[in-house]
Design a protein around this motif. Structure first.
Motif, mmCIF file in Angstrom:
data_model
loop_
_atom_site.group_PDB
_atom_site.id
_atom_site.type_symbol
_atom_site.label_atom_id
_atom_site.label_comp_id
_atom_site.label_asym_id
_atom_site.label_seq_id
_atom_site.Cartn_x
_atom_site.Cartn_y
_atom_site.Cartn_z
ATOM 1 N N HIS A 1 0.780 -1.464 -0.089
ATOM 2 C CA HIS A 1 -0.167 0.024 -0.150
ATOM 3 C C HIS A 1 0.871 1.380 -0.172
ATOM 4 O O HIS A 1 2.045 1.146 0.536
ATOM 5 C CB HIS A 1 -0.955 -0.100 1.190
ATOM 6 C CG HIS A 1 -1.951 0.977 1.101
ATOM 7 N ND1 HIS A 1 -1.728 2.378 1.566
ATOM 8 C CD2 HIS A 1 -3.260 1.051 1.038
ATOM 9 C CE1 HIS A 1 -2.943 3.236 1.687
ATOM 10 N NE2 HIS A 1 -3.806 2.011 1.301
ATOM 11 N N PRO A 2 0.547 2.353 -0.545
ATOM 12 C CA PRO A 2 1.391 3.728 -0.602
ATOM 13 C C PRO A 2 1.703 4.133 0.938
ATOM 14 O O PRO A 2 2.727 4.609 1.019
ATOM 15 C CB PRO A 2 0.568 4.682 -1.402
ATOM 16 C CG PRO A 2 -0.538 3.873 -2.180
ATOM 17 C CD PRO A 2 -0.751 2.472 -1.491
ATOM 18 N N ASN A 3 1.036 3.518 1.987
ATOM 19 C CA ASN A 3 1.296 4.051 3.287
ATOM 20 C C ASN A 3 2.363 3.381 3.934
ATOM 21 O O ASN A 3 3.187 3.791 5.094
ATOM 22 C CB ASN A 3 0.043 4.158 4.081
ATOM 23 C CG ASN A 3 -0.381 2.679 4.620
ATOM 24 O OD1 ASN A 3 0.061 1.726 4.134
ATOM 25 N ND2 ASN A 3 -1.473 2.684 5.463
ATOM 26 N N THR B 1 -7.418 4.651 6.900
ATOM 27 C CA THR B 1 -7.317 4.514 5.447
ATOM 28 C C THR B 1 -8.783 3.679 5.400
ATOM 29 O O THR B 1 -9.464 3.526 6.357
ATOM 30 C CB THR B 1 -6.404 3.693 4.851
ATOM 31 O OG1 THR B 1 -6.449 2.261 5.492
ATOM 32 C CG2 THR B 1 -4.797 4.309 5.119
ATOM 33 N N SER C 1 -4.289 0.122 -5.984
ATOM 34 C CA SER C 1 -4.433 0.999 -6.779
ATOM 35 C C SER C 1 -3.560 2.351 -6.333
ATOM 36 O O SER C 1 -3.052 2.265 -5.220
ATOM 37 C CB SER C 1 -5.897 1.629 -6.853
ATOM 38 O OG SER C 1 -6.191 2.182 -5.801
ATOM 39 N N PRO C 2 -3.236 3.240 -7.375
ATOM 40 C CA PRO C 2 -2.373 4.151 -6.994
ATOM 41 C C PRO C 2 -2.680 5.083 -5.600
ATOM 42 O O PRO C 2 -1.736 5.311 -4.772
ATOM 43 C CB PRO C 2 -2.233 5.226 -8.221
ATOM 44 C CG PRO C 2 -2.547 4.414 -9.107
ATOM 45 C CD PRO C 2 -3.530 3.414 -8.672
ATOM 46 N N SER C 3 -3.814 5.212 -5.140
ATOM 47 C CA SER C 3 -4.330 5.656 -3.980
ATOM 48 C C SER C 3 -4.192 4.818 -2.920
ATOM 49 O O SER C 3 -4.321 5.390 -1.602
ATOM 50 C CB SER C 3 -5.765 6.229 -4.167
ATOM 51 O OG SER C 3 -6.842 5.356 -4.252
ATOM 52 N N ASP D 1 -6.786 2.808 -2.190
ATOM 53 C CA ASP D 1 -8.275 2.634 -1.702
ATOM 54 C C ASP D 1 -8.874 1.411 -2.552
ATOM 55 O O ASP D 1 -10.107 1.248 -2.300
ATOM 56 C CB ASP D 1 -9.062 3.813 -1.891
ATOM 57 C CG ASP D 1 -8.361 5.073 -0.843
ATOM 58 O OD1 ASP D 1 -7.958 4.779 0.076
ATOM 59 O OD2 ASP D 1 -8.958 6.304 -1.156
ATOM 60 N N THR D 2 -8.266 0.806 -3.525
ATOM 61 C CA THR D 2 -8.843 -0.446 -4.304
ATOM 62 C C THR D 2 -7.820 -1.315 -4.343
ATOM 63 O O THR D 2 -6.683 -1.083 -4.510
ATOM 64 C CB THR D 2 -9.269 0.292 -5.716
ATOM 65 O OG1 THR D 2 -9.914 1.449 -5.503
ATOM 66 C CG2 THR D 2 -10.035 -0.530 -6.217
ATOM 67 N N TYR E 1 -13.521 -2.641 -3.436
ATOM 68 C CA TYR E 1 -13.454 -1.168 -2.856
ATOM 69 C C TYR E 1 -14.087 -1.529 -1.471
ATOM 70 O O TYR E 1 -15.167 -1.757 -0.992
ATOM 71 C CB TYR E 1 -14.727 -0.284 -3.596
ATOM 72 C CG TYR E 1 -14.259 0.131 -4.830
ATOM 73 C CD1 TYR E 1 -13.300 1.271 -5.215
ATOM 74 C CD2 TYR E 1 -14.471 -0.814 -5.915
ATOM 75 C CE1 TYR E 1 -13.153 1.665 -6.341
ATOM 76 C CE2 TYR E 1 -14.341 -0.256 -7.365
ATOM 77 C CZ TYR E 1 -13.620 0.638 -7.583
ATOM 78 O OH TYR E 1 -13.102 1.159 -9.049
ATOM 79 N N GLU F 1 -5.779 5.282 -11.274
ATOM 80 C CA GLU F 1 -6.976 5.061 -10.470
ATOM 81 C C GLU F 1 -7.943 4.266 -11.125
ATOM 82 O O GLU F 1 -8.654 3.548 -10.311
ATOM 83 C CB GLU F 1 -7.438 6.256 -9.763
ATOM 84 C CG GLU F 1 -8.232 5.921 -8.424
ATOM 85 C CD GLU F 1 -7.300 5.324 -7.393
ATOM 86 O OE1 GLU F 1 -7.637 4.521 -6.621
ATOM 87 O OE2 GLU F 1 -5.848 5.524 -7.313
ATOM 88 N N THR G 1 0.356 9.275 -13.402
ATOM 89 C CA THR G 1 -0.079 8.185 -14.102
ATOM 90 C C THR G 1 0.974 7.315 -15.093
ATOM 91 O O THR G 1 1.914 7.805 -15.325
ATOM 92 C CB THR G 1 -1.326 8.126 -14.997
ATOM 93 O OG1 THR G 1 -0.997 9.008 -16.083
ATOM 94 C CG2 THR G 1 -2.340 8.953 -14.355
#
Length: 389
Positions: free
Chosen positions: A160-162, A192, A221-223, A225-226, A240, A264, A359
């Motif tokens: 995950h990005p975090n 999140t 996904s980049p965010s 969240d998916t 989701y 995304e 992107t």
């Protein structure tokens, strides 16, 4: 339509590949115990270094773009972190390995650096994921294990990005999201869509393959969240967690074994059907957008491609199909070339270059046919592909 760049690296399967930060160097393994480092020279790639420390087949490679460290995983149950140092005798930069204490009793199957490049995750056949961080006192990498509730070999992971959450797909037909929070390494993560309190080994989500197939590939996904995952039942599932909303796309092609998000609302996946496929969508639904391989363009012999592509559209397959449905027979089948650039299973698809807005503009694929191909993700062709949601 932009023409993909095709490099015939070797007459041997490419198990995995990874580029450095500026894409001037390439690390890959030809289904053996070595990692070859290639340097871009003119229009091709030349071997300039070889990393030799494993004594069994290498299964996965990842190259940290900022710290310039390479991590390798192998069937010998080991992983090594490779860093460049100046050799005082020769005056040139050389790669040296650092020991990783994985503490697993089965093969390591997959490895990925975290976004901050201060730890990495190693999947294994021991029903375990090793989360490795550096111990400066002993100058080695030590592992903490994610175990429960994994019931079989872990086939892929994605961060995950975090830098805390980790997605994993395994042969027990499940995709899961774990917390890989390490107190001495990570800052306290912000809440999140996957949860707020995230102690180590917290299961933030568990999702089953639609028809009970192995989960070959997972990706955030980049965010973050998916979540998307590809299963051996020829399906792609998009999750989701906030809803929760889950979309499943059942493909009519052979199974996918690798995927990567490009935006995304877009992802690229590939596998046994030998061509990279694009899916797009959002909270309202997902669908098949097309393929990066031009399925309606001219073939090498000047003809045109018709129907589906990949393994399901070869002369050999068509001969058996015609014999079954029409009673036609042929004494010999001489044309066994697929109507795709890759002539065998695509083993890995990875982001290659980012474009405007962060992107992914281009992706790279490698396969069992020994080819490395760089694709423009905007060059999507819908020819010959069908899908249903």
């Amino acid at each position: 339509m932009a023409t993909p760049q095709v490099f015939s690296i070797a007459q041997a399967p490419i198990t995995c590949h990874a580029f450095n930060g500026d894409r001037t160097h390439l690390a890959l393994s030809l289904n053996d115990t070595k990692v070859d480092i290639y340097t871009k020279q003119g229009k091709g790639w030349q071997v300039t270094d070889t990393l030799s420390e494993h004594d069994r087949t290498i299964t996965s490679i990842d190259w940290a773009p900022i710290t310039n460290r390479i991590v390798t995983a192998s069937q010998d149950r080991n992983a090594y972190v490779w860093s460049q140092f100046l050799d005082p005798d020769t005056g040139r930069m050389v790669w040296k390995p650092t020991l990783v204490l994985l503490r697993i009793n089965r093969a390591a199957t997959f490895v990925r650096w975290s976004p901050n490049e201060d730890k990495f995750a190693v999947a294994s056949g021991a029903r375990t994921i090793a989360i490795c961080s550096f111990d400066p006192e002993n100058n080695w990498w030590v592992a903490r294990h994610l175990k429960k509730p994994i019931r079989s070999t872990v086939l892929s992971v994605d961060w995950h990005p975090n830098n805390v959450l980790l997605a994993a797909g395994s042969a027990d037909t499940k995709a899961r999201v774990f917390s890989a929070y390490i107190k001495d390494v990570d800052k306290r993560p912000v809440p999140t869509a996957w949860g707020e309190k995230l102690p180590f080994n917290t299961v933030c989500g568990e999702y089953a393959s639609p028809a009970g197939g192995w989960v070959h590939a997972v990706g955030f996904s980049p965010s973050g969240d998916t979540l998307a995952f590809a299963s051996h039942d020829s399906s792609i599932t998009i999750v989701y967690p906030g809803g929760p909303t889950i979309y499943t796309i059942r493909s009519q092609s052979l199974p996918y074994v690798t995927l990567t998000w490009t935006a995304e609302d877009t992802l690229v996946t590939a596998g046994y059907d030998c061509n990279p496929v694009v899916y797009s969508g959002g909270l309202d639904g997902w669908s098949l957008a097309g393929t990066l391989d031009d399925t309606v363009g001219a073939t090498k012999t000047g003809g045109t491609r018709t129907g589906t592509v990949g393994r399901l559209n070869t002369a050999a397959f068509n001969a058996f199909r015609n014999a079954d449905t029409r009673g036609h027979t042929a004494e010999t089948v001489t044309d066994t070339e697929l109507h795709t650039i890759h002539q065998n299973t695509i083993t890995s698809v990875r982001p290659y270059e980012k474009g405007a807005g962060g992107t992914v503009a281009r992706v790279s694929t490698s396969g069992v046919d020994g080819k490395l191909v760089i694709w423009n993700v905007s060059a999507v062709s819908a020819g010959g592909l069908t899908g249903r949601l």
